[in-house]
Motif scaffolding. Structure first.
Motif, mmCIF file in Angstrom:
data_model
loop_
_atom_site.group_PDB
_atom_site.id
_atom_site.type_symbol
_atom_site.label_atom_id
_atom_site.label_comp_id
_atom_site.label_asym_id
_atom_site.label_seq_id
_atom_site.Cartn_x
_atom_site.Cartn_y
_atom_site.Cartn_z
ATOM 1 N N LEU A 76 0.842 -1.202 0.000
ATOM 2 C CA LEU A 76 0.000 0.000 0.000
ATOM 3 C C LEU A 76 0.877 1.253 0.000
ATOM 4 O O LEU A 76 1.824 1.367 0.792
ATOM 5 N N ASP A 298 -18.699 8.873 -4.404
ATOM 6 C CA ASP A 298 -17.282 8.474 -4.395
ATOM 7 C C ASP A 298 -16.410 9.437 -5.197
ATOM 8 O O ASP A 298 -15.527 9.031 -5.957
ATOM 9 N N TYR A 328 -15.995 11.831 1.695
ATOM 10 C CA TYR A 328 -15.019 10.906 2.284
ATOM 11 C C TYR A 328 -14.088 11.686 3.213
ATOM 12 O O TYR A 328 -13.393 12.607 2.781
ATOM 13 N N ALA A 363 -12.748 4.213 9.872
ATOM 14 C CA ALA A 363 -12.790 3.141 8.868
ATOM 15 C C ALA A 363 -14.043 2.290 9.049
ATOM 16 O O ALA A 363 -14.651 1.854 8.054
ATOM 17 N N ARG A 367 -16.773 1.612 6.216
ATOM 18 C CA ARG A 367 -17.169 0.263 5.777
ATOM 19 C C ARG A 367 -18.675 0.093 5.894
ATOM 20 O O ARG A 367 -19.324 -0.475 5.009
ATOM 21 N N ARG A 372 -15.297 3.447 0.114
ATOM 22 C CA ARG A 372 -13.864 3.163 0.190
ATOM 23 C C ARG A 372 -13.101 4.209 -0.598
ATOM 24 O O ARG A 372 -13.533 4.616 -1.679
ATOM 25 N N GLY A 373 -11.967 4.616 -0.061
ATOM 26 C CA GLY A 373 -11.154 5.580 -0.793
ATOM 27 C C GLY A 373 -10.789 5.076 -2.177
ATOM 28 O O GLY A 373 -10.751 5.835 -3.150
ATOM 29 N N ALA A 374 -10.536 3.772 -2.255
ATOM 30 C CA ALA A 374 -10.121 3.183 -3.526
ATOM 31 C C ALA A 374 -11.199 3.285 -4.594
ATOM 32 O O ALA A 374 -10.913 3.104 -5.784
ATOM 33 N N ASP A 375 -12.430 3.585 -4.203
ATOM 34 C CA ASP A 375 -13.506 3.720 -5.191
ATOM 35 C C ASP A 375 -13.488 5.083 -5.885
ATOM 36 O O ASP A 375 -14.223 5.301 -6.855
ATOM 37 N N ALA A 381 -7.841 10.357 -1.392
ATOM 38 C CA ALA A 381 -8.586 9.189 -0.921
ATOM 39 C C ALA A 381 -8.241 7.981 -1.783
ATOM 40 O O ALA A 381 -8.071 6.867 -1.280
ATOM 41 N N GLY A 384 -4.355 7.242 -0.898
ATOM 42 C CA GLY A 384 -4.358 6.674 0.442
ATOM 43 C C GLY A 384 -3.050 6.753 1.192
ATOM 44 O O GLY A 384 -2.983 6.368 2.357
ATOM 45 N N SER A 390 -6.813 3.110 4.422
ATOM 46 C CA SER A 390 -6.921 2.056 3.414
ATOM 47 C C SER A 390 -6.429 0.722 3.949
ATOM 48 O O SER A 390 -6.793 -0.337 3.431
#
Ligand code: SF4
Length: 394
Positions: A76, A298, A328, A363, A367, A372-375, A381, A384, A390
């Motif tokens: 990561l 997002d 976020y 977090a 959830r 999710r930040g990855a979205d 975000a 991360g 993350s």
């Protein structure tokens, strides 16, 4: 340094979170490192390399949580402060801690460094180094501060954690990046180094748009040169009678936006950000709501900083309120960056246990909301690296 002792098991994400919180606050010591990223040998190109306790990819002071090194912790993206007396070091691709008795403990996480990118070697036709225009963050994020000055940088107004003009004074960057320069660097960074997203931030201008329209011109040029590159923009809320500046960013092609409040506690805001605190929180909520409407789910984020003295329960409740509105909350630790007012006053980072606790609770809220930040297509975000969220599913 002695060989590491038996590694502790890393069976759960709590250990990873604790290690990340420790690392984020205490930083990592490096034995010997290039004075700057311009002397690092091959391999190149955003690839991952192991160079013992050297961190090739570093950034000087600037906006946000700067003055750090970029590594991958268990794969990561992670930014770590470089701290000479930190008990942490990198050894053979592992994070290790020096113990008071002379022993060394393997912290149970793998750490890879990121090589200096090839685009740093290029310069524009008029002689400006690409590295002065935009920098690699993590292993695949291109980041630029398009206007490196801020109307709030006077001693009375300045955010106490910010060093935006520091890198300007050191010559590491230029005051204003033009749309054409950014497009040129973005194209090269994608082609040579596999960059996958871009972040554009700006110092705040005097205009009612707070700098958003220059950002929009930059996004338009980048999208024309590299249509598939997701771009996030970051700025203060525009004046209430100029919310159209947000629409201009979206129309230019920005995929995501960060409007960074840093704290939802007005007392903290007045103490740490006397200039930004003159912008009422209601104006932030208006800008966030309008951004969610324009950019969709997002795509909107803000920073929340742990370590400014805010009550942790209130910080988590504020994060939950942001999540409920589609924003976020990117939780990061306060970092004493050289050149900032707070670092000059000797203010240190938060207790890593507090950072881990707040990060874990936020977090859990993320959830529960399926956020999710990855979205996010682009932005902090999505990257991360400056937060531990993350690592625990946020
Ligand atoms: S989280 Fe944001 S500031 Fe931190 S490394 Fe990633 S893009 Fe850069």
């Amino acid at each position: 340094m002695a060989a590491p002792s038996v590694p502790p098991s890393r069976a759960d994400s709590d250990l990873g979170l604790r290690a990340r919180a420790e690392l984020a606050v205490r930083g990592v010591a490096i034995d010997s490192a290039p004075a700057s990223s311009d002397t690092v040998p091959e391999p190149r190109g955003g690839s991952v390399t192991e160079l013992g306790s050297v961190i090739p990819l570093r950034r000087p002071g600037g906006a946000g949580p700067s003055a750090d090194g970029h590594v991958l912790v268990d794969g990561l993206r992670t930014t770590v402060p470089i701290v000479a007396d930190s008990p942490y070091r990198l050894r053979d691709g592992r994070l290790v801690r020096s113990e008071p008795g002379g022993g060394v403990t393997d912290m149970g996480v793998a750490v890879d460094t990121v090589a200096r990118p090839a685009f740093y070697d290029l310069c524009t036709a008029d002689g400006v180094g690409y590295e002065q225009i935009a920098r690699l963050h993590g292993n695949d994020v291109l980041a630029s501060t398009v206007v490196q000055t801020c109307v709030r940088y006077g001693a009375a107004d300045r955010c106490r954690f910010c060093a935006i003009e520091q890198s300007l004074h050191s010559g590491a960057t230029t005051a204003v990046k033009t749309p054409d320069q950014l497009a040129e660097v973005a194209e090269a960074a994608v082609r040579l180094d596999g960059v996958r997203q871009m972040v554009l931030t700006t110092g705040t201008s005097n205009g009612r748009d707070r700098g958003a329209r220059h950002l929009a011109r930059c996004v338009r040029a980048i999208k024309a040169a590299v249509p598939g590159l997701p771009v996030q923009v970051q700025c203060e809320p525009p004046a209430p009678d100029d919310l159209a500046a947000l629409a201009a960013l979206r129309e230019a092609g920005a995929d995501a936006i960060g409007i960074h409040v840093e704290s939802l506690d007005d007392d903290v805001r007045r103490r740490w950000m006397p200039g930004k605190a003159t912008v009422p929180l209601a104006q932030y909520w208006t800008a966030w709501d309008e951004s969610v409407r324009l950019f969709g789910p997002d795509a909107v984020s803000t920073y929340l900083i742990v370590g400014l003295g805010e009550d942790p329960d209130e910080l988590v409740a504020g994060a939950a309120a942001l999540i409920a509105r589609g924003v976020y909350p990117f939780v990061v630790p306060y970092r004493p960056i050289p050149g900032t007012l707070a670092a000059g006053d000797g203010v240190t980072g938060p207790d890593p246990a507090l950072l881990a606790d707040v990060t874990a609770r936020v977090a859990a809220e993320l959830r529960a909301a399926g956020m999710r930040g990855a979205d996010q297509a682009a932005g902090c975000a999505a990257c991360g690296a400056c937060s531990a969220l993350s690592a625990v599913g946020g």
